[in-house]
Design a protein around this motif. Structure first.
Motif, PDB file in Angstrom:
ATOM      1  N   ASN A 111      26.307 -80.107  77.167  1.00  0.00           N
ATOM      2  CA  ASN A 111      26.165 -78.691  76.866  1.00  0.00           C
ATOM      3  C   ASN A 111      26.746 -78.334  75.505  1.00  0.00           C
ATOM      4  N   ALA A 112      27.690 -79.129  75.034  1.00  0.00           N
ATOM      5  CA  ALA A 112      28.265 -78.920  73.707  1.00  0.00           C
ATOM      6  C   ALA A 112      28.975 -80.195  73.280  1.00  0.00           C
ATOM      7  N   TYR A 113      29.148 -80.334  71.990  1.00  0.00           N
ATOM      8  CA  TYR A 113      29.831 -81.497  71.413  1.00  0.00           C
ATOM      9  C   TYR A 113      30.837 -80.964  70.406  1.00  0.00           C
ATOM     10  N   VAL A 114      32.107 -81.285  70.617  1.00  0.00           N
ATOM     11  CA  VAL A 114      33.180 -80.821  69.742  1.00  0.00           C
ATOM     12  C   VAL A 114      33.970 -82.036  69.288  1.00  0.00           C
ATOM     13  N   THR A 115      34.143 -82.167  67.980  1.00  0.00           N
ATOM     14  CA  THR A 115      34.974 -83.241  67.438  1.00  0.00           C
ATOM     15  C   THR A 115      36.426 -82.767  67.464  1.00  0.00           C
ATOM     16  N   LYS A 116      37.312 -83.608  68.003  1.00  0.00           N
ATOM     17  CA  LYS A 116      38.728 -83.256  68.079  1.00  0.00           C
ATOM     18  C   LYS A 116      39.291 -83.088  66.678  1.00  0.00           C
ATOM     19  N   PRO A 117      39.799 -81.897  66.381  1.00  0.00           N
ATOM     20  CA  PRO A 117      40.463 -81.727  65.083  1.00  0.00           C
ATOM     21  C   PRO A 117      41.757 -82.546  65.035  1.00  0.00           C
ATOM     22  N   VAL A 118      42.123 -82.994  63.854  1.00  0.00           N
ATOM     23  CA  VAL A 118      43.350 -83.758  63.674  1.00  0.00           C
ATOM     24  C   VAL A 118      44.566 -82.827  63.680  1.00  0.00           C
ATOM     25  N   ASN A 119      44.409 -81.647  63.119  1.00  0.00           N
ATOM     26  CA  ASN A 119      45.480 -80.662  63.040  1.00  0.00           C
ATOM     27  C   ASN A 119      45.749 -80.078  64.432  1.00  0.00           C
ATOM     28  N   LEU A 120      47.008 -80.035  64.842  1.00  0.00           N
ATOM     29  CA  LEU A 120      47.391 -79.583  66.178  1.00  0.00           C
ATOM     30  C   LEU A 120      46.923 -78.165  66.465  1.00  0.00           C
ATOM     31  N   ALA A 121      47.153 -77.243  65.562  1.00  0.00           N
ATOM     32  CA  ALA A 121      46.754 -75.845  65.786  1.00  0.00           C
ATOM     33  C   ALA A 121      45.237 -75.735  65.929  1.00  0.00           C
ATOM     34  N   GLU A 122      44.491 -76.486  65.125  1.00  0.00           N
ATOM     35  CA  GLU A 122      43.024 -76.455  65.212  1.00  0.00           C
ATOM     36  C   GLU A 122      42.550 -77.100  66.516  1.00  0.00           C
ATOM     37  N   PHE A 123      43.237 -78.149  66.963  1.00  0.00           N
ATOM     38  CA  PHE A 123      42.908 -78.794  68.236  1.00  0.00           C
ATOM     39  C   PHE A 123      43.065 -77.794  69.377  1.00  0.00           C
ATOM     40  N   GLU A 124      44.209 -77.118  69.422  1.00  0.00           N
ATOM     41  CA  GLU A 124      44.464 -76.135  70.471  1.00  0.00           C
ATOM     42  C   GLU A 124      43.452 -74.996  70.418  1.00  0.00           C
ATOM     43  N   GLU A 125      43.108 -74.551  69.219  1.00  0.00           N
ATOM     44  CA  GLU A 125      42.127 -73.477  69.064  1.00  0.00           C
ATOM     45  C   GLU A 125      40.751 -73.920  69.549  1.00  0.00           C
ATOM     46  N   ALA A 126      40.379 -75.160  69.288  1.00  0.00           N
ATOM     47  CA  ALA A 126      39.090 -75.681  69.756  1.00  0.00           C
ATOM     48  C   ALA A 126      39.044 -75.671  71.283  1.00  0.00           C
ATOM     49  N   VAL A 127      40.113 -76.102  71.928  1.00  0.00           N
ATOM     50  CA  VAL A 127      40.165 -76.120  73.395  1.00  0.00           C
ATOM     51  C   VAL A 127      40.100 -74.696  73.940  1.00  0.00           C
ATOM     52  N   ARG A 128      40.848 -73.785  73.349  1.00  0.00           N
ATOM     53  CA  ARG A 128      40.819 -72.389  73.812  1.00  0.00           C
ATOM     54  C   ARG A 128      39.431 -71.783  73.641  1.00  0.00           C
ATOM     55  N   SER A 129      38.738 -72.147  72.565  1.00  0.00           N
ATOM     56  CA  SER A 129      37.381 -71.635  72.334  1.00  0.00           C
ATOM     57  C   SER A 129      36.400 -72.166  73.372  1.00  0.00           C
ATOM     58  N   ILE A 130      36.519 -73.445  73.713  1.00  0.00           N
ATOM     59  CA  ILE A 130      35.671 -74.032  74.761  1.00  0.00           C
ATOM     60  C   ILE A 130      35.925 -73.290  76.068  1.00  0.00           C
ATOM     61  N   ASP A 131      37.184 -73.115  76.399  1.00  0.00           N
ATOM     62  CA  ASP A 131      37.576 -72.435  77.627  1.00  0.00           C
ATOM     63  C   ASP A 131      37.042 -71.006  77.645  1.00  0.00           C
ATOM     64  N   ALA A 132      37.232 -70.281  76.564  1.00  0.00           N
ATOM     65  CA  ALA A 132      36.803 -68.883  76.519  1.00  0.00           C
ATOM     66  C   ALA A 132      35.301 -68.760  76.729  1.00  0.00           C
ATOM     67  N   PHE A 133      34.541 -69.613  76.087  1.00  0.00           N
ATOM     68  CA  PHE A 133      33.095 -69.507  76.222  1.00  0.00           C
ATOM     69  C   PHE A 133      32.619 -69.923  77.604  1.00  0.00           C
ATOM     70  N   TYR A 134      32.960 -71.127  78.020  1.00  0.00           N
ATOM     71  CA  TYR A 134      32.402 -71.653  79.270  1.00  0.00           C
ATOM     72  C   TYR A 134      32.986 -71.032  80.524  1.00  0.00           C
TER      73      TYR A 134
END
Length: 144
Positions: A111-134
């Motif tokens: 349903n989506a493909y997200v590359t894990k960001p190397v930066n910790l804050a960006e990683f956490e933001e990516a996970v929160r964005s996945i959670d918020a949408f789905y």
């Protein structure tokens, strides 16, 4: 801006063999509200979990591609071919940004493909964005 956290519990199956990444994902999801997270280390364990009638059907599967025993590509293919499981949204969250991996995941109906960001804050933001949408925005199929 991310939507406010959901007030109803949501079940997330995390298929991730890297314990540090799993902990970061769990922490980011916990910040968003009521989440029941189950973490397994490979595709075989994930299939066992999904096929056990004692376990709740997850609202979302977050899937790494590179794991031992059964990798994410094999797991994705099996789940999306299974009439009982194919409607569960699967987000691939992995270190690979290789075009073949991205294209392959979508060919197998991720349903989506997200590359894990190397930066910790960006990683956490990516996970929160996945959670918020789905879990907060997207309509979900009825539970069985």
């Amino acid at each position: 801006m991310i939507a406010p956290a959901s007030t109803h519990p949501c079940d997330v199956l995390l298929v991730e063999d890297d314990l540090a990444d799993a902990m970061l994902i769990q922490d980011a999801l916990a910040e968003r509200g009521a989440r029941h997270l189950t973490q397994v280390e490979d595709g075989m364990a994930a299939l066992d979990h999904l096929r056990d009638p004692a376990n709740p059907r997850p609202d979302l599967i977050v899937l790494d591609l590179n794991m031992p025993r059964m990798n994410g590509r094999e797991f994705l293919s099996i789940v999306k071919e299974d009439p009982e499981l194919r409607t569960i949204p699967i987000v691939v969250l992995t270190t690979s940004s290789a075009p073949d991996d991205v294209a392959g995941a979508y060919r197998q109906h991720a349903n989506a493909y997200v590359t894990k960001p190397v930066n910790l804050a960006e990683f956490e933001e990516a996970v929160r964005s996945i959670d918020a949408f789905y879990l907060d925005v997207a309509a979900k199929p009825p539970r069985h």
